[in-house]
Scaffold this motif. Structure first.
Motif, short mmCIF file in Angstrom:
data_model
loop_
_atom_site.label_atom_id
_atom_site.label_comp_id
_atom_site.label_asym_id
_atom_site.label_seq_id
_atom_site.Cartn_x
_atom_site.Cartn_y
_atom_site.Cartn_z
N PHE A 17 63.23 39.26 22.58
CA PHE A 17 62.25 38.62 23.48
C PHE A 17 61.05 39.53 23.70
CE2 PHE A 17 65.92 35.92 24.82
CZ PHE A 17 65.36 34.72 24.45
N VAL A 25 57.25 32.97 24.59
CA VAL A 25 58.62 32.68 25.02
C VAL A 25 58.59 31.40 25.83
CG1 VAL A 25 60.56 33.46 26.42
CG2 VAL A 25 59.27 35.12 25.05
N GLU A 28 61.00 28.58 28.04
CA GLU A 28 62.29 28.30 28.68
C GLU A 28 62.31 26.84 29.10
OE1 GLU A 28 64.27 31.11 31.46
OE2 GLU A 28 62.40 32.24 31.23
N ARG A 29 63.36 26.13 28.78
CA ARG A 29 63.44 24.70 29.12
C ARG A 29 64.86 24.33 29.50
NH1 ARG A 29 58.81 25.40 29.19
NH2 ARG A 29 57.18 24.52 27.89
N LYS A 43 70.35 24.99 28.94
CA LYS A 43 69.15 25.77 29.25
C LYS A 43 68.85 26.64 28.04
CE LYS A 43 67.94 29.00 32.78
NZ LYS A 43 68.48 29.61 33.98
N LYS A 71 66.14 29.42 26.03
CA LYS A 71 65.00 30.35 26.05
C LYS A 71 64.81 30.80 24.61
CE LYS A 71 63.70 34.77 28.11
NZ LYS A 71 64.20 35.91 28.92
#
Ligand code: FES
Ligand code: FES
Lengths: 770, 160
Positions: free
Chosen positions: A193, A199, A201-202, A312, A314
């Motif tokens: 990362f 980056v 995130e969802r 989730k 990332k």
């Protein structure tokens, strides 16, 4: 014998002959489980818990037993205690028989709306149903736990005091009172990362869904005076059913015979037993055969649907398009007992992209819903809905073509999958190149609110254990028997492989599916394995038959067996090239040369055979109502070798429409007490013929080295891409991302409105002087 | 038995008599009394069309009609589709176009398609999809089903 495998082209494989069993199905003569009757047969009905989570304080069956026509009543107290709680089934995983038994009939607690609590056998189904309503059950209500987030929360009610962790086919570790966990990874995600230029995130969610086979679960059981138990039912796996039933009702395995009848759809949902032990115990008590047919609402409430999820993600990527890191949190409902499709979701989530630094946290979460069972590519559609939207979003952010972006990160044969094993041979690139070159990809999109979406997936087909028996008859006909129930045309695809190998016409081969007494063990018809794995064993058996027949010819020609060759069903004497004999002529002389010709084999084939699919879809979104219409759909799928191309297309199209249903309509709706509100086909909302267009198919064939004709299997994968492909198309059409499945009109509408508001706010804000 | 009723009706051109209870549906009577098990039960509440039959020319879900209601009627079921001359063009087309997989929905689709072709002999794709929308198929994704019906319509038109 010097030669058996056709080397240049095929005679039978790749054609589309009519399937013999089809005739009975278009005339109404085929015998499905509900069409089966026995003399003196009783009808069983089951009383089910109306509560999602409740302690059973007492059950009073006296009034039911007293009703005229009622012959037997059973409750959890009639089920024997299981002797061995855990059953190790090798590649099929470790199964918890105690939990399986309790799932068939509740003991101390009812764990979901629909959990069986008592059953009645009566002279006719109406009286049986009336009698179940007379049973008095006293419950102490407990708070229901209805989704993965609630079940993993700190103060969540505990569903089992103790449970044996384990996701379907892989071990997990107990992690929380209602959840167990698998962790897998490679590289150093923190480092990955840190190296990323972007980056994202969802979070994504989905609801519980059902396989929706049109035939319900139906079984008829005899328990005779010698404790022999015979079961006639629709099952994907007669041996699995036999093994589980034996342990639940405590009868030796050899006392049980399971006879598979025609099966009206399964999709993974008919490889586990629900009503068979109940019918068996009723039959034992009544000393008469008992048939149980589930009503449609029982099928929804109390069989084995597929998990709702919370996911989730990332993902980190470099500006040049190289993925550097990913973190995946995958929480899948297990339902009432541990063992959901989590591991298969992990296997399929990112496999096809090389991500050097990755960590996957997978959770198998117990909730007050029916026990989740496999549904066609179990776990994959939900994972893909998240990952393939993420990939699309990253490509957009980087302003890269989504195919080029995928190509850049593409996994190729030999690259390591997350669990460590290498990707078996398959041409992953060709798939994306084929999409790119296809007219659909090139076609302009015309009109407002239209968009195009793509999703790409890999799925791993199962091999393992299959059995086949071939008998050659003196008239040249060949009887092929397997233990693999035929869900959709595999009798013909197996007969074709036998015919190809033997060098005869497919019309000469008749294929049947056997009961558990008449053939060796086999794993169920699941995991896209029948045409591939059972097919490979059929080919081995056919090879052996040819060897036997070469030896017979050698006897007649007074030569050695290795001097006899066979090609396209003609045997030739290598020492005397003029001497030949057809398959039929040689079969006719079997009794002069040593008697009947037959061979049986229980064989083993390789698992984790990859298959790929890419789906391309055009949609139109109505911004007023949120309704999404599918305008054009193209399915690209690599099947290795299409044995019967028409039925391969049928698998691709059928799986796709299930995926479309999942994407747009289908979901379990529970009220706040955990009671299912839409336990009917109309309210659950399966797609109809009006919901979908014609579906174009493109079959790719990169051969599978583990099968003599290159077959990979084709049944499952195409259910996985539709939700993501449609989500990406919706984004292309109206610029909103949907993070929750199904993408029903109200969610699409809300997303459009929300985005509109964001745009308005942005416009109203006074622009800063630069 | 005192609570049973006598029903006289014509099924696939043959006169039939049977005794049934007032609570029994036409589907039960066909399947469990007359042993015509071609019509299937997928839902028993009118949602799936697997039980489709034609009663006096009208496409009907047999699960939603009481058996006693067919007194004096003409009932057509899948068992009556084929004739001495062989398969009905719809049956032939379903086989050739692989319009079935598991086949549980097939009798219902055949009867719905027959009702359609009785009314509209040369339907277009839209009309076929509209007429079949009351029948659920979970296996085929409808593509090959719709093609089967269109092909049967062509075959029948070519014969005239
Ligand atoms: S069984 Fe009659 S409509 Fe489904
Ligand atoms: S062919 Fe299986 S439901 Fe239609």
């Amino acid at each position: 014998m010097s030669k058996t495998t056709p080397d240049n082209g095929f005679n039978v494989v790749g054609t589309s002959p009519l399937r013999p069993d089809g005739l009975d199905k278009v005339t109404g003569r085929a015998q499905f489980a509900d069409d089966f009757h026995l003399p003196n047969m009783l009808h069983g009905k089951i009383l089910r818990s109306p509560h999602a989570h409740a302690r059973i304080l007492s059950i009073d069956t006296r009034a039911a037993a007293a009703l005229p026509g009622v012959r037997a009543v059973v409750t959890g107290a009639d089920f024997p205690a299981v002797r061995h709680e855990l059953l190790n089934q090798g590649a099929a995983g470790v199964l918890n028989i105690r939990e399986m038994s309790e799932n068939c009939m509740a003991r101390d607690k009812a764990l979901y709306d629909g959990h069986a609590v008592a059953a009645v056998a009566a002279d006719n189904p109406h009286d049986a149903e009336l009698a179940t309503n007379l049973i008095q059950v006293e419950y102490e209500l407990l708070p229901p736990v209805m989704n993965v987030c609630a079940a993993m929360a700190d103060d969540a009610p505990v569903i089992h005091e103790n449970f044996h962790p384990g996701a379907f086919i892989a071990p997990t570790e107990k992690y929380l009172p209602n959840a167990s966990r698998i962790q897998l990874g490679n590289g150093d995600p923190a480092q990955g990362f840190a190296e990323a230029d972007l980056v994202l995130e969802r979070e994504y969610t989905s609801e519980t869904i059902h396989q929706g086979y049109i035939e319900s679960h139906i079984t008829t059981v005899i328990w005779d005076s010698n404790d022999y138990v015979t079961v006639w039912t629709a099952t994907q796996g007669q041996f699995a059913l036999r093994d589980h039933l034996a342990d639940i009702i405590q009868v030796p395995l050899s006392n049980i015979n399971v006879v598979p009848l025609e099966i009206g759809g399964g999709f993974g949902g008919k490889e586990r037993l629900y009503i068979d032990p109940v019918a068996a115990l009723l039959a034992k008590k009544a000393q008469r055969p008992v048939k149980i047919a589930m009503r449609r609402d029982e099928v929804f409430r109390a069989t084995g649907p597929s998990s709702g999820t919370y996911i989730k993600l990332k993902f980190g990527v470099k500006r040049d398009g190289a993925l550097t890191a990913a973190h995946l949190h995958l929480a899948y409902e297990a339902g009432a007992y541990a063992g959901g499709p989590l591991f298969l979701a992990i296997m399929s989530a990112t496999s096809r992209y090389n991500i050097p630094n990755i960590h996957i946290d997978g959770f198998d979460v117990i909730v007050n819903k029916p026990t989740m069972r496999p549904y066609r590519a179990p776990g994959a559609p939900q994972a893909l809905f998240a990952v393939e939207q993420m990939i699309d979003e990253l490509a957009h952010e980087l302003e890269m073509d989504p195919i080029e972006f995928r190509m850049q990160n593409l996994m190729r044969s030999g690259d390591r999958l997350v669990p460590g094993l290498p990707l078996a041979p398959i041409d992953t690139e060709k798939m994306l190149e084929t999409v790119q070159a296809h007219p659909h990809y090139q076609a302009p999109l015309e009109g407002p609110h239209r968009g195009r979406g793509l999703a790409y997936s890999i799925w791993f087909n199962i091999g393992e254990i299959s059995s086949a028996h071939i008998q050659v008859n003196p008239d040249g006909s060949v009887a092929l028997t397997t233990a693999s129930p035929d869900l959709s045309g595999t009798r013909i695809s197996l007969a074709m492989q036998a015919a190809e190998m033997l060098g005869i016409d497919v019309e000469q081969v008749s294929a049947t599916v056997s009961d558990t007494r008449s053939i060796g063990f086999s794993l169920p018809s699941v995991g896209s394995r029948t045409t591939y794995s059972t097919g490979a064993v059929v080919c081995e058996v056919a090879q052996e038959i040819l060897q036997q027949m070469c030896a017979r010819a050698a006897l007649l020609w007074e030569t050695q067996a290795d001097q006899v060759s066979v090609q396209n069903g003609v045997f030739s004497n290598q020492t005397d090239p003029g001497q030949t004999m057809t398959f039929n002529d040689l079969a006719a002389r079997m009794f002069e040369t040593g008697g009947p010709i037959s061979y049986h084999k229980t064989g083993h084939t390789q698992s984790f055979i990859p298959g790929t699919a890419a789906h391309l879809v055009d949609v139109k979104v109505d911004p007023e109502t949120g309704k999404v219409d599918i305008l054009r759909y193209t399915i690209f799928q690599d099947v290795g070798k299409a044995v019967h191309p028409d039925y391969v297309e049928g698998q691709m199209q059928g799986a796709t429409v299930q995926g479309i249903g999942m994407a747009l309509n289908e979901e379990y709706c529970y009220d706040k007490n955990g009671c299912l509100q839409n336990a009917s086909l109309l309210d659950y909302r399966l797609p109809t013929s009006l919901d979908v267009p014609m579906l174009e198919t493109v079959i790719l064939e990169s051969p599978n080295p583990a099968h003599p004709f290159g077959v990979r299997g084709c049944g499952e994968i195409s259910i996985a891409p539709p939700p993501a492909a449609i989500a990406n198309a919706i984004y292309d059409a109206v610029g909103v991302r949907l993070h929750s499945m199904p993408m029903s009109p109200h969610k699409v509408c809300a997303a459009i409105r929300e985005q509109h508001q964001v745009n308005m706010d942005a416009q109203e804000r006074p622009s800063k002087p630069s | 038995m005192s609570n049973k009723l006598l029903v006289t009706t014509t099924v696939n051109g043959e006169q039939r008599e049977f005794l049934c209870e007032a609570r029994q549906s036409l589907l039960e009577a066909l399947r469990d009394i007359l042993y015509l098990t071609g019509a299937k039960e997928g839902c028993n509440d009118g949602n799936c069309g697997a039980c489709s039959v034609i009663v006096d020319g009208v496409l009907t879900n047999a699960c939603c009609m009481l058996a006693v209601e067919v007194e004096g009627s003409h009932v057509e079921t899948v068992e009556g589709l084929a004739s001495g001359a062989g398969l009905h063009p719809l049956q032939q087309a379903f086989l050739e176009e692989t319009g079935l997989q598991c086949g549980i929905c097939t009798p219902g689709f055949l009867m719905s398609a027959k009702a359609l072709l009785d009314k509209i002999p040369t339907p277009d794709e839209r009309q076929v999809r509209h007429w079949l929308a009351g029948n659920l198929c979970r296996c085929t994704g409808y593509d090959k089903l719709v093609r089967s019906v269109l092909k049967a319509a062509d075959a029948m038109a070519a014969r005239l």
